[in-house]
Motif scaffolding. Structure first.
Motif, short mmCIF file in Angstrom:
data_model
loop_
_atom_site.label_atom_id
_atom_site.label_comp_id
_atom_site.label_asym_id
_atom_site.label_seq_id
_atom_site.Cartn_x
_atom_site.Cartn_y
_atom_site.Cartn_z
N ASN A 2 0.83 -1.20 0.00
CA ASN A 2 0.00 0.00 0.00
C ASN A 2 0.87 1.25 0.00
OD1 ASN A 2 0.72 0.70 2.64
ND2 ASN A 2 -0.96 -0.46 3.50
N ASP A 3 0.21 2.41 -0.08
CA ASP A 3 0.94 3.67 -0.23
C ASP A 3 1.88 3.95 0.95
OD1 ASP A 3 0.02 4.23 -2.71
OD2 ASP A 3 -1.73 5.34 -2.02
N ILE A 4 1.44 3.59 2.16
CA ILE A 4 2.27 3.88 3.34
C ILE A 4 3.56 3.06 3.28
CG2 ILE A 4 2.38 3.76 5.87
CD1 ILE A 4 -0.52 4.54 5.94
N TYR A 7 5.84 4.63 0.79
CA TYR A 7 6.49 5.84 1.32
C TYR A 7 7.63 5.47 2.27
CZ TYR A 7 2.57 8.60 -0.52
OH TYR A 7 1.65 9.20 -1.34
N LEU A 11 11.52 6.42 1.81
CA LEU A 11 12.26 7.16 2.84
C LEU A 11 13.50 6.39 3.28
CD1 LEU A 11 9.47 8.67 5.11
CD2 LEU A 11 10.94 9.87 3.52
N LEU A 88 12.78 12.26 -5.38
CA LEU A 88 11.77 12.09 -4.34
C LEU A 88 10.36 12.02 -4.92
CD1 LEU A 88 11.54 12.02 -1.23
CD2 LEU A 88 11.25 14.48 -1.28
N LEU A 89 10.05 12.97 -5.79
CA LEU A 89 8.69 13.03 -6.35
C LEU A 89 8.42 11.84 -7.27
CD1 LEU A 89 8.51 16.84 -7.14
CD2 LEU A 89 7.86 15.66 -5.06
N LEU A 92 7.94 8.77 -5.08
CA LEU A 92 6.65 8.79 -4.39
C LEU A 92 5.48 8.75 -5.35
CD1 LEU A 92 7.33 11.51 -1.65
CD2 LEU A 92 7.23 9.06 -1.31
N LEU A 94 4.52 10.99 -7.43
CA LEU A 94 3.77 12.24 -7.48
C LEU A 94 3.87 12.88 -8.84
CD1 LEU A 94 4.65 13.76 -4.00
CD2 LEU A 94 2.49 12.77 -4.70
N LEU A 122 10.13 11.27 9.94
CA LEU A 122 9.06 10.98 8.97
C LEU A 122 8.76 9.48 8.93
CD1 LEU A 122 10.02 13.40 6.06
CD2 LEU A 122 7.92 13.46 7.38
N PHE A 125 6.83 8.66 11.95
CA PHE A 125 5.47 9.18 11.78
C PHE A 125 4.62 8.19 10.98
CE2 PHE A 125 2.68 11.20 8.66
CZ PHE A 125 1.80 11.90 9.46
N LEU A 126 5.19 7.73 9.87
CA LEU A 126 4.45 6.80 9.01
C LEU A 126 4.20 5.47 9.71
CD1 LEU A 126 5.98 7.30 5.46
CD2 LEU A 126 3.68 7.82 6.19
N HIS A 129 1.43 5.93 12.32
CA HIS A 129 0.10 6.06 11.73
C HIS A 129 -0.35 4.78 11.05
CE1 HIS A 129 -1.08 10.19 12.52
NE2 HIS A 129 0.21 10.43 12.58
N GLN A 132 -1.71 2.76 13.80
CA GLN A 132 -3.00 3.29 14.24
C GLN A 132 -4.10 2.96 13.22
OE1 GLN A 132 -2.30 7.05 15.87
NE2 GLN A 132 -4.37 7.36 16.59
N LEU A 133 -3.75 3.08 11.94
CA LEU A 133 -4.70 2.77 10.87
C LEU A 133 -5.11 1.31 10.93
CD1 LEU A 133 -6.04 4.08 8.31
CD2 LEU A 133 -4.20 3.07 7.01
N TYR B 32 -9.54 8.40 10.20
CA TYR B 32 -8.33 7.70 9.80
C TYR B 32 -8.50 7.00 8.47
CZ TYR B 32 -4.57 8.17 13.00
OH TYR B 32 -3.50 8.66 13.66
N ILE B 34 -6.50 6.21 4.63
CA ILE B 34 -5.16 6.16 4.06
C ILE B 34 -4.87 7.45 3.28
CG2 ILE B 34 -5.61 4.98 1.87
CD1 ILE B 34 -3.24 3.07 2.95
N ILE B 37 -3.76 10.18 5.73
CA ILE B 37 -2.38 9.98 6.19
C ILE B 37 -1.41 10.35 5.07
CG2 ILE B 37 -0.71 8.27 7.06
CD1 ILE B 37 -3.13 6.87 8.35
N LYS B 38 -1.78 10.03 3.83
CA LYS B 38 -0.92 10.37 2.69
C LYS B 38 -0.71 11.89 2.60
CE LYS B 38 -1.80 8.56 -1.43
NZ LYS B 38 -2.63 7.89 -2.46
N PHE B 41 1.32 13.18 5.51
CA PHE B 41 2.73 12.87 5.32
C PHE B 41 3.36 13.80 4.27
CE2 PHE B 41 5.63 10.59 2.40
CZ PHE B 41 6.75 10.54 3.22
N LEU B 42 2.68 13.97 3.15
CA LEU B 42 3.24 14.81 2.08
C LEU B 42 3.40 16.26 2.54
CD1 LEU B 42 1.43 13.31 -1.02
CD2 LEU B 42 3.80 13.01 -0.36
N LEU B 44 3.94 17.21 5.59
CA LEU B 44 5.09 17.21 6.50
C LEU B 44 6.40 17.15 5.72
CD1 LEU B 44 4.15 14.82 9.44
CD2 LEU B 44 4.49 17.26 9.54
N PHE B 46 7.04 18.06 2.58
CA PHE B 46 7.37 19.30 1.87
C PHE B 46 7.62 20.46 2.83
CE2 PHE B 46 5.19 16.86 -1.51
CZ PHE B 46 6.33 16.67 -2.28
N LEU B 126 1.79 19.94 -7.30
CA LEU B 126 1.60 18.51 -6.98
C LEU B 126 0.16 18.17 -6.63
CD1 LEU B 126 4.81 18.13 -4.81
CD2 LEU B 126 4.51 17.40 -7.17
#
Lengths: 355, 181
Positions: A2-4, A7, A11, A88-89, A92, A94, A122, A125-126, A129, A132-133, B32, B34, B37-38, B41-42, B44, B46, B126
């Motif tokens: 998944n996205d998390i 990320y 990182l 980075l972008l 990710l 983006l 960071l 943090f991820l 979360h 928690q998710l 909560y 996803i 959170i995305k 995070f982004l 934070l 940037f 973005l």
């Protein structure tokens, strides 16, 4: 992935690059000092001899050194990102495309030149979360499961009929019955088939007058079935509803009233019949009432049968025989199913059913 | 004094929209997700990068100012205006210290504005829309992108405050909804 997770993995790549950069900068800092000493730079020699610089000179010296180190950090960071293809972008997802943009490389270089600490924060943090998710999702799934179990466990769920005292569960209609009902009387609402349950209730709430004064029928029927086949409980089943004009055998006190929304009497506007959904739902409810109160088939009556006269309810086009036959069929089917019989037994234990 | 004022502006800028926005979050909606959170995070990430850029520029400006008297005209005019004011009020002051403070605070303020501009540019480039993540109605993309940009420009702390307040508000709203039932 998944996205998390994506990320975090991105990182981690940048964390490796930033740790490498930190070592390079450390080395660069030492090299600068060495070069300063070897070329005989005044401030370096004074520092070596432990002679303090004046305030302004010290400030400028520190500022200059920090600026050189940070500029070098950004340049080296950008170079690391450029040669290792780190963007980075891009990582990710983006920005689209496989080619690395110059500004993406620059941003990445600036990012890793800040050191490993912000990247660690960071990542933490991820991770936090993500945990928690996961907990929230598990909690929600558990709540959903409990709700589903409750719904399954709710009496009547097997036969698709629920009951919790109707519209006025706290008040016993026009008084409690003295004994359980012996008759079921079928009505029509005399309204448009499009009428909602609320509209039927509002009609019953309207004040009427007779020789004894003003009165309201509300609550009248024990259940109302709208054209879409939805069953709406109205008057409490253990209570007297005002739905029928007293006849020689049947009265409000010994009967249950079931109303079908619509006007099924022949009129100039056409012949209307109840919908199949209404008949289906009505047959099930009739079957349930007949089981609950042990009511015989012959005691299911049209309103017009209760007292012969000008009453036409539930209309000439109402398929009374088909409705009763269907309800009998449901009773037979249910009696062959252990699960449904158990469900009905639990239904019998609900409040506001028996006197 | 000036520093406190500048910080207050940043905090207000980041908190006021969050307070207003949090009012419109549906009490029964999931906080909560996803997507949330995305975006969190982004923002934070940037904010961290932008903070690094601004710190570097601040350092560069401070150095250039020491060496080449960069932005001297701006500092002088500000200094003269403040000196006139102080003289009129009859307040004694150290001219050297006053001039240094004006330089420092003006650079801080300029960097903050630059941060907001860069943040908004990044958010638009973005398509980082914080309102979309909160499923807030009406979801105006321009306002969402602007808000995201301002948050990125304000820094890491305001981003955390924003999300914390939104979460608290949502919890309170849910509590009130449950109490009303």
């Amino acid at each position: 992935m998944n996205d998390i997770d994506l990320y975090i993995s991105v990182l981690l790549k940048f964390l490796t690059a930033s740790l490498l950069l930190e070592r390079i900068i450390e080395f660069f800092d030492k090299a600068l000092t060495l070069i300063g000493l070897s070329i005989g730079k005044r401030s370096q020699l004074m520092k070596l001899a432990d002679i303090p610089l004046d305030d302004k000179e010290q400030r400028l010296h520190t500022l200059k050194k920090v600026l050189i180190v940070q500029t070098a950090g950004i340049i080296i960071g950008t170079l690391i990102c450029y040669f290792s293809g780190l963007g980075l972008l891009k990582e990710l997802k983006l920005i689209n495309g496989t080619a690395t943009n110059w500004w993406d490389v620059l941003l990445s270089g600036i990012f890793i030149s800040g050191g490993s600490e912000p990247i660690h924060q960071l990542i933490n943090f991820l991770k936090g979360h993500k945990e928690q998710l996961k907990l929230e999702t598990e909690k929600k799934a558990q709540q959903l499961k409990q709700r589903n179990n409750l719904q399954i466990a709710r009496p009547g769920s097997k036969i698709g009929i629920t009951y919790d005292g109707g519209l006025y569960s706290k008040q016993p209609g026009h008084g409690l019955r003295k004994s359980n009902p012996k008759y079921i009387v079928i009505h029509h609402s005399g309204t448009s088939t499009k009428a909602t349950f609320e509209e039927v209730v509002n009609k019953e709430k309207q004040e009427r007058k007779n020789s004894r004064g003003t009165y309201r029928l509300d609550p009248s029927f024990h259940a109302v079935i709208t054209y879409d086949g939805a069953i709406h409980n109205y008057c409490r089943w253990d209570s007297i509803g005002w739905h029928v004009a007293k006849g020689p055998r049947v009265s409000n006190a010994n009967s249950l009233g079931l109303c079908f929304v619509g006007n099924f009497h022949n009129r100039a506007t056409g012949k209307k019949k109840p919908s199949e959904e209404q008949i289906e739902a009505g047959a099930k409810l009739l079957a349930l009432w007949r089981i609950l109160y042990d009511i015989e088939e012959k005691n299911v009556l049209r309103h017009s049968d209760v007292r012969r006269g000008r009453i036409v309810c539930p209309g000439e086009n109402f398929p009374m025989e088909r409705l009763v036959a269907k309800s009998t069929q449901w009773i037979k089917t249910w009696r062959q199913d252990e699960e449904i019989l158990k469900d009905i037994e639990r239904f019998k234990k609900l409040r506001y059913i028996y006197v | 004094m000036f520093k406190i004022f500048s910080k207050t502006i940043i905090v207000c800028l980041s908190l006021l929209p969050s307070l207003a926005m949090a009012q419109t979050i549906k009490a029964d909606s999931d906080f909560y997700t996803i997507d949330l959170i995305k975006v969190y995070f982004l923002l934070l990430l940037f904010a961290t990068i932008l903070n690094r850029i601004l710190e570097y520029l601040k350092l560069l400006l401070a150095y250039l100012n020491q060496k080449k008297h960069f932005l001297r005209k701006l500092f002088k005019s500000l200094f003269n205006a403040i000196v006139t004011k102080l003289n009129r009020l009859g307040i004694d002051f150290d001219e050297q210290k006053l001039y240094e403070n004006i330089q420092r605070y003006t650079i801080s303020l300029l960097m903050q504005f630059l941060g907001f501009i860069l943040g908004v540019l990044l958010a638009f480039a973005l398509q980082l829309n914080v309102l979309q993540a909160f499923q807030v109605l009406p979801n105006n993309p321009t306002i969402g992108l602007l808000l995201s940009g301002l948050l990125i420009g304000a820094g890491v702390e305001p981003v955390h405050s924003f999300f914390r307040i939104a979460q608290e508000k949502r919890k309170l709203k849910k509590l009130f909804t449950e109490l009303q039932k």
